[in-house]
Design a protein around this motif. Structure first.
Motif, PDB file in Angstrom:
ATOM      1  N   ASP A 192       0.848  -1.183   0.000  1.00  0.00           N
ATOM      2  CA  ASP A 192       0.000   0.000   0.000  1.00  0.00           C
ATOM      3  C   ASP A 192       0.890   1.242   0.000  1.00  0.00           C
ATOM      4  O   ASP A 192       2.120   1.156  -0.042  1.00  0.00           O
ATOM      5  CB  ASP A 192      -0.950  -0.008   1.202  1.00  0.00           C
ATOM      6  CG  ASP A 192      -0.226  -0.059   2.551  1.00  0.00           C
ATOM      7  OD1 ASP A 192       0.971   0.285   2.609  1.00  0.00           O
ATOM      8  OD2 ASP A 192      -0.875  -0.425   3.546  1.00  0.00           O
ATOM      9  N   GLN A 193       0.258   2.404   0.055  1.00  0.00           N
ATOM     10  CA  GLN A 193       0.999   3.656  -0.043  1.00  0.00           C
ATOM     11  C   GLN A 193       2.034   3.782   1.077  1.00  0.00           C
ATOM     12  O   GLN A 193       3.180   4.184   0.852  1.00  0.00           O
ATOM     13  CB  GLN A 193       0.033   4.846  -0.004  1.00  0.00           C
ATOM     14  CG  GLN A 193       0.713   6.216  -0.103  1.00  0.00           C
ATOM     15  CD  GLN A 193       1.365   6.437  -1.446  1.00  0.00           C
ATOM     16  OE1 GLN A 193       0.730   6.250  -2.495  1.00  0.00           O
ATOM     17  NE2 GLN A 193       2.632   6.834  -1.459  1.00  0.00           N
ATOM     18  N   PHE A 194       1.632   3.411   2.299  1.00  0.00           N
ATOM     19  CA  PHE A 194       2.518   3.565   3.449  1.00  0.00           C
ATOM     20  C   PHE A 194       3.755   2.677   3.329  1.00  0.00           C
ATOM     21  O   PHE A 194       4.894   3.147   3.440  1.00  0.00           O
ATOM     22  CB  PHE A 194       1.756   3.225   4.733  1.00  0.00           C
ATOM     23  CG  PHE A 194       2.600   3.293   5.974  1.00  0.00           C
ATOM     24  CD1 PHE A 194       2.913   4.499   6.559  1.00  0.00           C
ATOM     25  CD2 PHE A 194       3.099   2.117   6.546  1.00  0.00           C
ATOM     26  CE1 PHE A 194       3.706   4.552   7.701  1.00  0.00           C
ATOM     27  CE2 PHE A 194       3.885   2.166   7.683  1.00  0.00           C
ATOM     28  CZ  PHE A 194       4.185   3.389   8.258  1.00  0.00           C
ATOM     29  N   ILE A 195       3.537   1.376   3.095  1.00  0.00           N
ATOM     30  CA  ILE A 195       4.660   0.440   3.016  1.00  0.00           C
ATOM     31  C   ILE A 195       5.524   0.726   1.789  1.00  0.00           C
ATOM     32  O   ILE A 195       6.762   0.636   1.845  1.00  0.00           O
ATOM     33  CB  ILE A 195       4.165  -1.014   3.000  1.00  0.00           C
ATOM     34  CG1 ILE A 195       3.561  -1.378   4.354  1.00  0.00           C
ATOM     35  CG2 ILE A 195       5.287  -1.978   2.659  1.00  0.00           C
ATOM     36  CD1 ILE A 195       4.536  -1.309   5.518  1.00  0.00           C
ATOM     37  N   ILE A 201       9.505   1.375  -2.918  1.00  0.00           N
ATOM     38  CA  ILE A 201       9.014   0.655  -4.082  1.00  0.00           C
ATOM     39  C   ILE A 201       7.719   1.317  -4.544  1.00  0.00           C
ATOM     40  O   ILE A 201       7.205   2.230  -3.889  1.00  0.00           O
ATOM     41  CB  ILE A 201       8.758  -0.838  -3.764  1.00  0.00           C
ATOM     42  CG1 ILE A 201       7.746  -0.975  -2.622  1.00  0.00           C
ATOM     43  CG2 ILE A 201      10.060  -1.543  -3.416  1.00  0.00           C
ATOM     44  CD1 ILE A 201       7.390  -2.422  -2.280  1.00  0.00           C
ATOM     45  N   LYS A 202       7.165   0.844  -5.641  1.00  0.00           N
ATOM     46  CA  LYS A 202       5.929   1.417  -6.165  1.00  0.00           C
ATOM     47  C   LYS A 202       4.716   0.794  -5.478  1.00  0.00           C
ATOM     48  O   LYS A 202       4.753  -0.371  -5.073  1.00  0.00           O
ATOM     49  CB  LYS A 202       5.835   1.180  -7.673  1.00  0.00           C
ATOM     50  CG  LYS A 202       6.904   1.922  -8.481  1.00  0.00           C
ATOM     51  CD  LYS A 202       6.752   1.644  -9.966  1.00  0.00           C
ATOM     52  CE  LYS A 202       7.815   2.381 -10.771  1.00  0.00           C
ATOM     53  NZ  LYS A 202       7.689   2.104 -12.238  1.00  0.00           N
ATOM     54  N   VAL A 203       3.673   1.582  -5.350  1.00  0.00           N
ATOM     55  CA  VAL A 203       2.413   1.072  -4.808  1.00  0.00           C
ATOM     56  C   VAL A 203       1.943  -0.100  -5.677  1.00  0.00           C
ATOM     57  O   VAL A 203       1.952  -0.013  -6.902  1.00  0.00           O
ATOM     58  CB  VAL A 203       1.341   2.167  -4.766  1.00  0.00           C
ATOM     59  CG1 VAL A 203      -0.002   1.592  -4.328  1.00  0.00           C
ATOM     60  CG2 VAL A 203       1.765   3.291  -3.834  1.00  0.00           C
ATOM     61  N   GLY A 204       1.547  -1.182  -5.039  1.00  0.00           N
ATOM     62  CA  GLY A 204       1.074  -2.349  -5.772  1.00  0.00           C
ATOM     63  C   GLY A 204       2.135  -3.382  -6.043  1.00  0.00           C
ATOM     64  O   GLY A 204       1.816  -4.518  -6.435  1.00  0.00           O
ATOM     65  N   GLN A 205       3.413  -3.024  -5.832  1.00  0.00           N
ATOM     66  CA  GLN A 205       4.464  -4.025  -6.013  1.00  0.00           C
ATOM     67  C   GLN A 205       4.347  -5.103  -4.939  1.00  0.00           C
ATOM     68  O   GLN A 205       3.888  -4.832  -3.823  1.00  0.00           O
ATOM     69  CB  GLN A 205       5.849  -3.372  -5.962  1.00  0.00           C
ATOM     70  CG  GLN A 205       6.261  -2.727  -7.270  1.00  0.00           C
ATOM     71  CD  GLN A 205       7.730  -2.337  -7.277  1.00  0.00           C
ATOM     72  OE1 GLN A 205       8.083  -1.200  -7.576  1.00  0.00           O
ATOM     73  NE2 GLN A 205       8.602  -3.284  -6.955  1.00  0.00           N
ATOM     74  N   PRO A 206       4.779  -6.325  -5.254  1.00  0.00           N
ATOM     75  CA  PRO A 206       4.622  -7.422  -4.278  1.00  0.00           C
ATOM     76  C   PRO A 206       5.531  -7.271  -3.065  1.00  0.00           C
ATOM     77  O   PRO A 206       6.677  -6.829  -3.186  1.00  0.00           O
ATOM     78  CB  PRO A 206       4.995  -8.669  -5.090  1.00  0.00           C
ATOM     79  CG  PRO A 206       5.886  -8.161  -6.184  1.00  0.00           C
ATOM     80  CD  PRO A 206       5.362  -6.800  -6.527  1.00  0.00           C
TER      81      PRO A 206
END
Length: 244
Positions: A192-195, A201-206
């Motif tokens: 998510d945006q926070f992590i 890394i990009k939002v949505g990356q595993p």
């Protein structure tokens, strides 16, 4: 203790040496982290090559049972909080064995109300506040894991601790709490945006989520820990043996 390789056995020499070393390091004289005999002496006693002996030693180093230091020798790892935990190691210990120097990029500790899951784990009311430790950790040049730890409220851990020390060393040395057993859950998720902002890394990356339920030697829950890892930096290995 007499060490002897059976040169007529079908068991490879390095495996025999490994089992002999396991027995040796459990001898009373090695319990406090004493050095093993020199490799040249051990290999001569066992009548095997030093390369074969090193293969056995490296296995025990990887498991955290031995510590090797160039120019000093190989010593037995002092048995502290991981002596009965099988393959479970703390994050700091895992990284030490891999030779990775870890640093904290961010660290904060504060009191916080728990989720229903954490409350159930500790056996407390959801309105109870516990100490919550959040740390962004990684190698020198890049963070790769964001940890959230929540502690049993019976443990009076505080923000005054030096959290550059290994966490379980703090619990044992300062509070007499010995971490003994860990139950783990591994899952995959999209950042998510926070992590994503923390792990760069990009939002949505595993990402990989590693959840740990940690207990003391009396099976009392002491820590609820969640680690969010960059998927390109973390591999979880499981070894299984078939029973005949």
């Amino acid at each position: 203790m007499k060490l002897q390789i059976d040169h007529k056995s079908s068991i490879p020499f390095h495996k025999q040496a490994e089992e002999l070393l396991r027995k040796l390091i459990n001898e009373p004289q090695y319990q406090d982290g004493q050095h093993l005999p020199k490799e040249v002496d051990l290999s001569e006693q066992l009548k095997i090559s030093r390369n074969t002996l090193r293969q056995a030693i490296n296995t025990l180093v990887t498991e955290g049972l031995l510590v090797r230091k160039k120019g000093v020798g190989t010593r037995v790892q002092k048995k502290k909080i991981f002596s009965g935990v099988g393959n479970w190691l703390s994050f700091s210990e895992e990284m030490r064995i891999l030779g990775i120097e870890i640093q904290n990029f961010e660290l904060q500790i504060y009191r916080n109300e728990v989720s229903a899951e954490v409350a159930t784990f500790f056996g407390i009311d959801v309105s109870t506040k516990v100490m919550r430790l959040e740390r962004l950790r990684g190698k020198k040049d890049n963070p790769f894991v964001y940890f959230i730890s929540e502690f049993n409220p019976a443990i009076p851990i505080s923000a005054s601790e030096n959290f550059n020390r290994p966490l379980y060393e703090i619990l044992e040395a300062d509070y007499g709490v010995v971490a003994y057993n860990s139950k783990e859950e591994i899952s995959a998720a999209a950042a998510d945006q926070f992590i994503a902002s923390k792990l760069e890394i990009k939002v949505g990356q595993p990402i990989l989520i590693r959840k740990r339920y940690v207990y003391d030697i009396n099976n009392v829950p002491i820590e609820y820990n969640v680690g969010c890892y960059r998927a390109d930096s973390f591999t979880y290995t499981i070894e299984s043996k078939r029973n005949f």
